[in-house]
Write an enzyme that holds these catalytic residues in place. Sequence first.
Site, PDB file in Angstrom:
ATOM      1  N   CYS A  76      -5.675   3.777  10.522  1.00 42.86           N
ATOM      2  CA  CYS A  76      -5.938   3.941  11.958  1.00 42.86           C
ATOM      3  C   CYS A  76      -5.759   2.618  12.689  1.00 42.86           C
ATOM      4  O   CYS A  76      -6.320   1.603  12.293  1.00 42.86           O
ATOM      5  CB  CYS A  76      -7.319   4.491  12.258  1.00 42.86           C
TER       6      CYS A  76
ATOM      7  N   ARG B 215      -0.417  -0.436   8.948  1.00 43.83           N
ATOM      8  CA  ARG B 215      -1.716  -0.024   8.415  1.00 43.83           C
ATOM      9  C   ARG B 215      -1.659   1.362   7.785  1.00 43.83           C
ATOM     10  O   ARG B 215      -2.581   1.750   7.065  1.00 43.83           O
ATOM     11  CB  ARG B 215      -2.760  -0.024   9.541  1.00 43.83           C
TER      12      ARG B 215
ATOM     13  N   TRP C 188      -4.776   7.855  10.647  1.00 47.20           N
ATOM     14  CA  TRP C 188      -4.643   8.125   9.207  1.00 47.20           C
ATOM     15  C   TRP C 188      -5.706   9.175   8.903  1.00 47.20           C
ATOM     16  O   TRP C 188      -6.903   8.898   8.992  1.00 47.20           O
ATOM     17  CB  TRP C 188      -4.878   6.833   8.434  1.00 47.20           C
TER      18      TRP C 188
ATOM     19  N   ASN D 215     -11.498   4.485  15.002  1.00 46.34           N
ATOM     20  CA  ASN D 215     -11.097   4.167  13.634  1.00 46.34           C
ATOM     21  C   ASN D 215     -12.377   4.111  12.806  1.00 46.34           C
ATOM     22  O   ASN D 215     -13.284   3.343  13.135  1.00 46.34           O
ATOM     23  CB  ASN D 215     -10.375   2.805  13.623  1.00 46.34           C
ATOM     24  N   GLY D 216     -12.462   4.914  11.756  1.00 47.61           N
ATOM     25  CA  GLY D 216     -13.653   4.895  10.910  1.00 47.61           C
ATOM     26  C   GLY D 216     -14.096   6.314  10.582  1.00 47.61           C
ATOM     27  O   GLY D 216     -13.352   7.277  10.774  1.00 47.61           O
TER      28      GLY D 216
ATOM     29  N   GLU E  29      -1.289  -4.717 -12.310  1.00 42.19           N
ATOM     30  CA  GLU E  29      -0.672  -4.872 -10.996  1.00 42.19           C
ATOM     31  C   GLU E  29       0.742  -4.278 -10.990  1.00 42.19           C
ATOM     32  O   GLU E  29       1.150  -3.613 -10.027  1.00 42.19           O
ATOM     33  CB  GLU E  29      -0.649  -6.364 -10.621  1.00 42.19           C
TER      34      GLU E  29
ATOM     35  N   LYS F 161       2.121  -1.248  -8.554  1.00 43.35           N
ATOM     36  CA  LYS F 161       3.306  -1.339  -7.676  1.00 43.35           C
ATOM     37  C   LYS F 161       4.201  -0.128  -7.894  1.00 43.35           C
ATOM     38  O   LYS F 161       4.653   0.502  -6.945  1.00 43.35           O
ATOM     39  CB  LYS F 161       4.128  -2.607  -7.949  1.00 43.35           C
TER      40      LYS F 161
ATOM     41  N   GLU G 222       2.541   3.265  -6.672  1.00 43.67           N
ATOM     42  CA  GLU G 222       2.264   3.479  -5.248  1.00 43.67           C
ATOM     43  C   GLU G 222       3.514   3.680  -4.415  1.00 43.67           C
ATOM     44  O   GLU G 222       3.466   4.380  -3.411  1.00 43.67           O
ATOM     45  CB  GLU G 222       1.375   2.377  -4.666  1.00 43.67           C
TER      46      GLU G 222
ATOM     47  N   HIS H  92      -5.347   3.375 -29.910  1.00 43.88           N
ATOM     48  CA  HIS H  92      -6.667   4.021 -29.954  1.00 43.88           C
ATOM     49  C   HIS H  92      -6.699   5.300 -29.115  1.00 43.88           C
ATOM     50  O   HIS H  92      -7.773   5.751 -28.730  1.00 43.88           O
ATOM     51  CB  HIS H  92      -7.743   3.027 -29.497  1.00 43.88           C
TER      52      HIS H  92
HETATM   53  C1  F6R Z   1      -1.593  -2.390  -3.184  1.00 42.01           C
HETATM   54  C2  F6R Z   1      -2.427  -2.902  -2.114  1.00 42.01           C
HETATM   55  C3  F6R Z   1      -3.873  -2.550  -2.119  1.00 42.01           C
HETATM   56  C4  F6R Z   1      -4.706  -3.685  -1.515  1.00 42.01           C
HETATM   57  C5  F6R Z   1      -6.164  -3.219  -1.357  1.00 42.01           C
HETATM   58  C6  F6R Z   1      -7.052  -4.340  -0.839  1.00 42.01           C
HETATM   59  O1  F6R Z   1      -0.279  -2.832  -3.081  1.00 42.01           O
HETATM   60  O2  F6R Z   1      -1.966  -3.567  -1.214  1.00 42.01           O
HETATM   61  O3  F6R Z   1      -4.305  -2.218  -3.391  1.00 42.01           O
HETATM   62  O4  F6R Z   1      -4.623  -4.797  -2.339  1.00 42.01           O
HETATM   63  O5  F6R Z   1      -6.219  -2.142  -0.472  1.00 42.01           O
HETATM   64  O6  F6R Z   1      -6.600  -4.836   0.374  1.00 42.01           O
HETATM   65  P1  F6R Z   1      -6.990  -6.269   0.881  1.00 42.01           P
HETATM   66  O7  F6R Z   1      -6.363  -7.268  -0.018  1.00 42.01           O
HETATM   67  O8  F6R Z   1      -6.440  -6.343   2.277  1.00 42.01           O
HETATM   68  O9  F6R Z   1      -8.484  -6.361   0.850  1.00 42.01           O
END
Ligand code: F6R
Length: 606
Positions: free
Chosen positions: A2, A27, A74, A100-101, A483, A487, A490, A506
């Site tokens: 949002c 966002r 969103w 937003n929220g 990580e 990537k 997502e 295991h």
């Molecule tokens: C994945 C990604 C998210 C953010 C997470 C925390 O690519 O970007 O997993 O890392 O939402 O966001 P921040 O770092 O802004 O607190």
Amino acid sequence: MCGIVGVTGTDRSLSILIEGLKRLEYRGYDSAGVYVNDLHGHDYLIKRPGRIANLEAALTDDINGLAGIGHTRWATHGGPSEANAHPHYSSDNRFYLVHNGVIENYAQLKKEYLGEVTFRSQTDTEVIVQLVDKFVVENNMTTEAAFLKVLRLISNDSSYAFVLMDREQPDTLFVAKNKSPLLVGLGDGYNMVGSDAMSMIKETKKFMEIGDHELVIVKPDHVDIKDFTGNDKTRNPFEVDIDANSADKGAYPYYMLKEIDEQPAVMRKLVQQYFGDSDQPQINEELLKSMAESDHIYIIGAGTSYHAGLVGSRIFERLCGVPTSVHISSEFAYEQPLLSKKPFFIFLSQSGETADSRQVLVTINENKWPSLTITNVDKSTLSREATFTELLYAGPEIAVASTKAYTAQIAVEAILAKAFGEFIGNPEAKKFDVKHQLGLVANGMQAITDSKKTLEEVAARFLSKPRNAFYIGRGIDWTVSLEAALKLKEISYVQAEGFASGELKHGTIALIENNTPVIGIITQDRTAGLTRSNLDETEARGANIITIVSRHLAQEDDTIVLPDVDQMLSPLLSVVPAQLLAYYTSLGKGLDVDKPRNLAKSVTVQ
Ligand code: F6R
């Protein structure tokens, strides 16, 4: 997650709203809307599901105004549709609200006060705007008093950033926030509000913070701030130094590729910012003293930032000899572990706005424990509310999938660990030349980003078809595998898991079948042989093996060979091929690389 923009006092209001919404696109959103009022009895409300382009296509030449509000939504309550898009409005068309929220007690408020009202949407937001209207119309209250009354009825566990407009006072924005981000932007003869500074950066560099539980009245020529009991508050504006053009994509097809390519420059910038001409990192001495008084470092983060914390904890333990643990913020907030006597908290957050992390910081502050936020966004909520801030200097990160912020977070952790380790006299820190190492890392990243063709081919050959994939490694390589898998999943929707390679046998090895891609990360002397054996075990069960290996450990048939750097900093290099593999897999599938489904860049709800 949002985005909100509001403006009052200029005939450019509509274009300021649209430009602001575009700058908030990163966002994540699934519908958009604007409300503008010309202050002479004409107003316009336009909402569309989908992209801002759909909203723009619906804007005709006659639509204009001197004040207005805009929103990218969103979906939380009710799917993406025109009816659920913001702004929401009261039944008598007098009040317009963007939010937003999440209002946790919206159902209860609806039942208690609004039994007679016919709702147009499924949102919690509409309940709030109808409630303001009810108090104004039925109780003969002023808009300000009615809004304040509603704000007091909202439960404390709710999150909101609100901008309310009243047709009968059309030059006024009624603004309030709790947990969700919102800032005032001060223009020349007009004023704005926005979810972040970038949304207003074309108009101003001068901003004013809004605190939780404050009522802010924004008019073209002044801004009044009150607490919820009606007492006036004063606040000085602050300036931010952001280049409005740094958020542009330039010649790149996607922000993500641009941001991956920017990583060598970010490493060099960090060296310049934190070292200048010195060989010693320049870190605030008060911060180092505060850390030195602690007996345990707790790193808090979500998603990619949590993964950067996993690397950082190993660096802190080695260079400083201080026990360091890492926690997922949404877990820590509700299951706080038993803490040491003198804890020090490090918050990692690219955006500085993540609600889960902020929830932890609220508790930390209640207990008066010292904290540091490492963030990319100066004056963001987590930065303002922590005791200390250190910046990532990575430039705006727009693609939803975080890349350069992850590597910048690890680099800043290493710089801080070096400074702190030396401050407390740990010999390991003295031996570690982080400045030189980050220079090597920058060159190494450059070499990897220059070999995109190979990664594009590997992605097309091995990752374009399978539904599942594994990244495996041990120790610090395992943390990178988490990580790397995030990537891939997502942005390409391949179900990917990062796994400690010794743990496969295991149970999880049961999932390996013909052509399952298994990507091994091998950068550590101590565990290289073991991870290779684990890869062989999966190959024997039909897996396609891909390897990402440091040069000094490389064998003839390895897929991707990384330049050598200090093994503790190897994640800064081993993650880059993984970022590019995810990028090319997503691109090959024709997906929207920068805006993956269901995701938001700034996660401002819990
Ligand atoms: C994945 C990604 C998210 C953010 C997470 C925390 O690519 O970007 O997993 O890392 O939402 O966001 P921040 O770092 O802004 O607190």
